[in-house]
Design a protein around this motif. Structure first.
Motif, short mmCIF file in Angstrom:
data_model
loop_
_atom_site.label_atom_id
_atom_site.label_comp_id
_atom_site.label_asym_id
_atom_site.label_seq_id
_atom_site.Cartn_x
_atom_site.Cartn_y
_atom_site.Cartn_z
N TYR A 9 0.83 -1.08 -0.02
CA TYR A 9 -0.02 -0.07 0.07
C TYR A 9 1.03 1.16 0.04
CZ TYR A 9 -3.82 -3.20 1.01
OH TYR A 9 -4.88 -4.15 0.98
N GLU A 10 2.14 1.28 0.71
CA GLU A 10 2.94 2.35 0.90
C GLU A 10 3.43 2.48 -0.69
OE1 GLU A 10 7.35 3.25 2.93
OE2 GLU A 10 5.78 1.98 3.81
N GLY A 15 -4.10 3.97 0.63
CA GLY A 15 -4.77 3.30 1.87
C GLY A 15 -5.01 2.05 1.74
N LYS A 16 -5.31 1.48 2.90
CA LYS A 16 -5.73 -0.02 2.75
C LYS A 16 -7.48 -0.17 2.44
CE LYS A 16 -2.53 -2.07 5.96
NZ LYS A 16 -2.15 -2.87 7.04
N ASP A 17 -7.88 1.08 2.44
CA ASP A 17 -9.36 0.76 1.94
C ASP A 17 -9.61 1.30 0.38
OD1 ASP A 17 -8.59 3.50 2.38
OD2 ASP A 17 -10.63 4.14 3.29
N ALA A 22 -9.10 3.09 -7.61
CA ALA A 22 -7.95 3.99 -6.88
C ALA A 22 -6.72 3.44 -6.91
CB ALA A 22 -8.31 4.35 -5.26
N LEU A 23 -6.63 2.04 -6.93
CA LEU A 23 -5.27 1.11 -7.17
C LEU A 23 -4.88 1.60 -8.37
CD1 LEU A 23 -6.19 -2.24 -5.39
CD2 LEU A 23 -4.70 -0.60 -4.41
N ARG A 28 -0.70 3.35 -12.23
CA ARG A 28 -0.60 4.13 -13.45
C ARG A 28 0.65 5.42 -13.41
NH1 ARG A 28 -5.50 5.10 -15.06
NH2 ARG A 28 -5.48 3.45 -16.65
N GLN A 29 0.15 6.03 -12.45
CA GLN A 29 0.88 7.14 -11.99
C GLN A 29 2.49 6.77 -11.79
OE1 GLN A 29 -1.20 9.13 -9.00
NE2 GLN A 29 -2.42 10.17 -10.44
#
Length: 394
Positions: A9-10, A15-17, A22-23, A28-29
């Motif tokens: 996640y880091e 975040g873990k949620d 979002a992932l 991609r970034q």
């Protein structure tokens, strides 16, 4: 001793949620930033790219993510390949195709999977503004606008080619308007679809351009377009006129004409939604004695009866004298009027004397009302009104 791995996640900065969208956005970034083709010869960037790819491969897979959340990196120690391992990691189940289509499209000048087929496309919208009066906004009106729009070139019939010649089919894309590039990545072969650089996506090559339109196939013409302003429109609102914008491409429809309405201020009326507000001055005598006064509305003057003893800043409601609903002209708001008592600044000697007499009568009446109680005061008040009328009648 093997180097400890960073939290997945880091690595992606989420975040873990974080949900799937979002992932994907985070990966991609990071992948674009540290991709080896963007950082040739940079071992540290390559390491971070692999680290991010491993993190995404795990977190984008529901089952692997569940195992990681429960056991951490220990869940994959059997196939992780050591510190920051990448080569032996199992990437089955992770979908990188759309992400790398975007990345390679950015790297090599195309749009990746974001490229659209060169089918019919709607033309661009055109924006214009028109200023109308307060009354025109209330009741609606017709306006005529001068608009410069593109039309098919009459000399070449919209082909863009000099008369007597014709556009040729683009050899690079075979008339499709798109070309496919193949790129090797860590995950195998990635195909990237891009707009053809030779024909610009049209599928045609014009060798000899039309002298009138310079090969565009369009010429600009000034046109007058009638616009119906609906009753009840408010300042800043827009009217959409379908297919009165720029022409489409490849047989697509014209864009729309968007007309933004600006409403001029009114010297008397103010508007709030469907209601109108105004202030009407009345004299002290009209307020004290009552009278019929003329009140201006958008429908013309109306006669309103002011009650005797009206105080300044009294608000009255003229039902149905406001602004029509822009959706239903049969529904109208109200007109709210504030009655304000005006104090005269210039008085004749006769008027001054009349006021002095009135002041004496009012003073005597008020004193008498205090001395005799509420019942007597009410009788005196009635007598006071008669005396005040006499004072102004003399």
């Amino acid at each position: 001793m093997a180097e400890s791995k960073r939290d997945y996640y880091e690595v992606l900065g989420v975040g873990k949620d974080a949900d799937d969208a979002a992932l994907k956005k985070a990966y991609r970034q990071v992948a674009k930033k540290y991709h080896p083709d963007m950082n040739p010869g940079d071992a540290e960037a390559e390491k971070k790219f692999k680290e991010a790819s491993e993190a995404y491969a795990v977190l984008s897979d529901p089952e692997k993510r569940r195992q990681y959340d429960q056991f951490g990196h220990a869940a994959f120690e059997g196939g992780a390949g050591g510190a920051g391992g990448f080569g032996g990691f199992d990437f089955s189940g992770a979908d990188f195709s759309d992400i790398f289509g975007d990345i390679f499209g950015d790297l090599f000048g195309g749009g990746g999977r974001r490229s659209r087929s060169q089918g019919p496309m709607k033309g661009m919208n055109v924006r214009k503004s028109v200023r109308i009066t307060f009354e025109e906004a209330v009741f609606g009106c017709e306006k005529e606008l001068d608009v410069v729009l593109k039309d098919s070139c009459p000399k070449c019939n919209g082909t863009g080619a000099r008369p007597g010649t014709s556009p040729e089919t683009c050899k690079k894309c075979g008339g499709k308007g798109q070309v496919v590039y193949t790129q090797q990545s860590f995950f195998g072969t990635v195909q990237n679809v891009q707009t053809c650089p030779d024909c610009g996506g049209t599928g045609k090559i014009i060798r000899e351009k039309c002298p009138d339109c310079q090969g565009t196939g369009y010429v600009s013409n000034r046109k007058k377009i009638a616009v119906t302003i609906p009753a009840g429109i408010d300042n800043g609102q827009s009217i959409r006129i379908r297919e009165k914008g720029e022409p489409g491409t490849n047989g697509g429809p014209r864009g729309d004409l968007l007309v933004e309405v600006s409403v001029s201020r009114h010297p008397i009326f103010q508007r709030q939604d469907m209601h109108i507000f105004s202030t009407v001055p009345i004299s002290f005598a009209q307020a004290a004695l009552g009278a019929d006064v003329k009140i201006k509305t958008v429908d013309g003057e109306v006669l309103y009866t002011v009650k005797p003893g009206t105080k300044t800043d009294t608000k009255v409601r003229l039902k149905g004298k406001g602004v029509p609903s822009v959706r239903n002209s049969q529904v109208r708001g109200d007109h709210y009027v504030t009655l304000v008592i005006q104090t005269p600044e210039r008085l004749s000697s006769e008027a001054k004397e009349a006021l002095r007499r009135f002041d004496e009568l009012a003073g005597n009446t008020l004193n008498a009302a205090k001395d005799t109680g509420s019942t007597a005061g009410a009788k005196k008040k009635k007598g006071f009104m008669n005396k005040m009328k006499e004072a102004f009648d003399d």
